[in-house]
Scaffold this active site. Structure first.
Site, PDB file in Angstrom:
ATOM      1  N   GLY A 281       0.565  -1.474   0.564  1.00  0.00           N
ATOM      2  CA  GLY A 281       0.244   0.015   0.160  1.00  0.00           C
ATOM      3  C   GLY A 281       0.649   1.698  -0.274  1.00  0.00           C
ATOM      4  O   GLY A 281       0.355   2.006   0.453  1.00  0.00           O
TER       5      GLY A 281
ATOM      6  N   GLY B 225      -0.402   4.516  -0.373  1.00  0.00           N
ATOM      7  CA  GLY B 225      -1.181   5.107  -0.531  1.00  0.00           C
ATOM      8  C   GLY B 225      -1.254   6.396   0.659  1.00  0.00           C
ATOM      9  O   GLY B 225       0.181   7.004   0.459  1.00  0.00           O
TER      10      GLY B 225
ATOM     11  N   TYR C  23     -15.498  -0.546   7.731  1.00  0.00           N
ATOM     12  CA  TYR C  23     -14.777   0.123   7.496  1.00  0.00           C
ATOM     13  C   TYR C  23     -13.996  -0.321   9.279  1.00  0.00           C
ATOM     14  O   TYR C  23     -12.906  -1.433   9.152  1.00  0.00           O
ATOM     15  CB  TYR C  23     -14.151   0.896   7.309  1.00  0.00           C
ATOM     16  CG  TYR C  23     -12.588   2.051   7.648  1.00  0.00           C
ATOM     17  CD1 TYR C  23     -12.734   2.566   8.433  1.00  0.00           C
ATOM     18  CD2 TYR C  23     -11.709   1.355   7.088  1.00  0.00           C
ATOM     19  CE1 TYR C  23     -11.642   3.609   8.714  1.00  0.00           C
ATOM     20  CE2 TYR C  23     -10.481   2.002   7.073  1.00  0.00           C
ATOM     21  CZ  TYR C  23     -10.337   2.440   8.249  1.00  0.00           C
ATOM     22  OH  TYR C  23      -8.920   4.056   8.446  1.00  0.00           O
TER      23      TYR C  23
HETATM   24  C1  VAH Z   1     -10.880   7.761   7.358  1.00  0.00           C
HETATM   25  N1  VAH Z   1      -8.968   8.623   7.140  1.00  0.00           N
HETATM   26  O1  VAH Z   1     -11.430   8.488   7.350  1.00  0.00           O
HETATM   27  C2  VAH Z   1      -9.611   7.601   7.682  1.00  0.00           C
HETATM   28  C3  VAH Z   1      -9.789   7.383   9.326  1.00  0.00           C
HETATM   29  C4  VAH Z   1     -10.087   8.353  11.370  1.00  0.00           C
HETATM   30  C5  VAH Z   1     -10.843   8.194   9.774  1.00  0.00           C
HETATM   31  O2  VAH Z   1      -9.751   5.824   9.751  1.00  0.00           O
HETATM   32  O3  VAH Z   1     -11.734   6.525   6.242  1.00  0.00           O
END
Ligand code: VAH
Length: 309
Positions: A6, A9, A139
């Protein structure tokens, strides 16, 4: 040798640079899913790789005698909501592939977690290291699960895997990809180009944030800490600063008086509302001397000074 998965990124670009400064270019291999354009010479040695291709990944580890993997490839919060099962597959199977190889080849692993592990029913301010975790994004679900898998591989197989719950990260070297905290990066480009920005979060949405230089330093500090000092094998909370879009906009107008902001909250507001405004990072401070160096004022001046438009 070090492998950064990655590497193209938002975190990967700066972490690769920092690791190469410390260990030498040839000892840090950058890998990502996409082919490099020939102008991107700066991140060679580079290998096009999918972390879901476990056979190729293992062959690379053996061929290049990799001893440490920084596994940063993942789908972030907002993008993940558009393709939940694809995000779950990349985020979970990618990590399990790395953990399995680390187990068989005694590798050391870094894997990024996130404040997205917290859910709406957790404490809002200074969320504790050990807390209720009911994230509402794919996520976040993958980050809680990933943390528990890291802890499992450490406890069951002795894998030395370490993790940090990154706040929203602010940097100028790579466009962020599909995060909810990305407003705090986009705003600078819009302020410089258009003198105005339409923010997708409400003005008083406080979120934990951090300048990328602090996040990269924290990552290397954790990876260099002695094993026995580490008491957290899920993901360490670290806090840079907590601010709202209104506070960030105000800090920018100190440099660009004509800058204006307006607000058009979208679906990312629900994600942001489920996250804490700040986290308690006493474990990181105690175990490996974590200490942030950038505040809102220094972040704003660094970003405005470095962004080339
Ligand atoms: C997101 N930048 O917004 C990432 C991060 C805490 C935010 O995990 O998904």
């Amino acid at each position: 040798k070090v492998l950064v998965i990655g590497a193209c990124g938002q975190i990967g670009t700066e972490l690769t640079t920092a690791l190469r400064l410390k260990y030498g270019n040839e000892n840090v291999i950058a890998a990502d899913i996409r082919l490099l354009t020939d102008t991107e010479f700066r991140i060679r040695p580079y290998i096009q790789l999918s972390v879901l291709d476990k056979v190729s990944l293992h062959a690379l580890v053996l061929r290049e005698k990799i001893t440490v993997i920084y596994h940063l490839a993942a789908t972030l919060s907002a993008t993940g909501e558009k393709q939940p099962l694809k995000a779950w597959d990349l985020n979970m199977q990618g990590l399990l592939n790395v953990l399995e190889i680390a187990k068989t080849d005694q590798l050391k692993v870094f894997w990024p977690s996130s404040i997205a592990v917290y859910g709406a029913n957790g404490p809002k301010a200074f969320s504790p290291q050990h807390s209720i975790m009911e994230p509402s994004t794919v996520y976040g679900i993958s980050k809680v699960s990933g943390e528990l898998w890291c802890k499992y591989y450490h406890e069951q197989y002795g894998v030395d895997v370490r993790s940090i719950r990154y706040p929203g990260l602010i940097s100028y070297t790579a466009e962020p990809g599909g995060g909810t905290t990305d407003y705090a990066v986009d705003i600078f480009y819009h302020a410089l180009k258009h003198r105005t920005y339409t923010c997708f979060l409400k003005p008083h949405t406080a979120l934990p944030m951090m300048y990328m230089a602090d996040a990269v330093r924290a990552t290397m500090q954790l990876m260099e800490a002695s094993n026995e000092k580490l008491t957290v094998r899920t993901g360490y909370n670290i806090l840079g600063i907590s601010f709202t879009p209104a506070q960030l906009a105000e800090a920018i107008t100190k440099h660009l008086p004509v800058f204006t902001i307006n607000y058009k909250p979208d679906r990312r507001q629900n994600i942001a509302d489920s996250w804490p405004a700040s986290v308690d990072d006493r474990h990181a401070r105690h175990d490996w001397d974590w200490e942030p160096q950038y505040n809102l004022t220094t972040i704003v001046s660094e970003m405005l000074r470095n962004i080339k438009i």
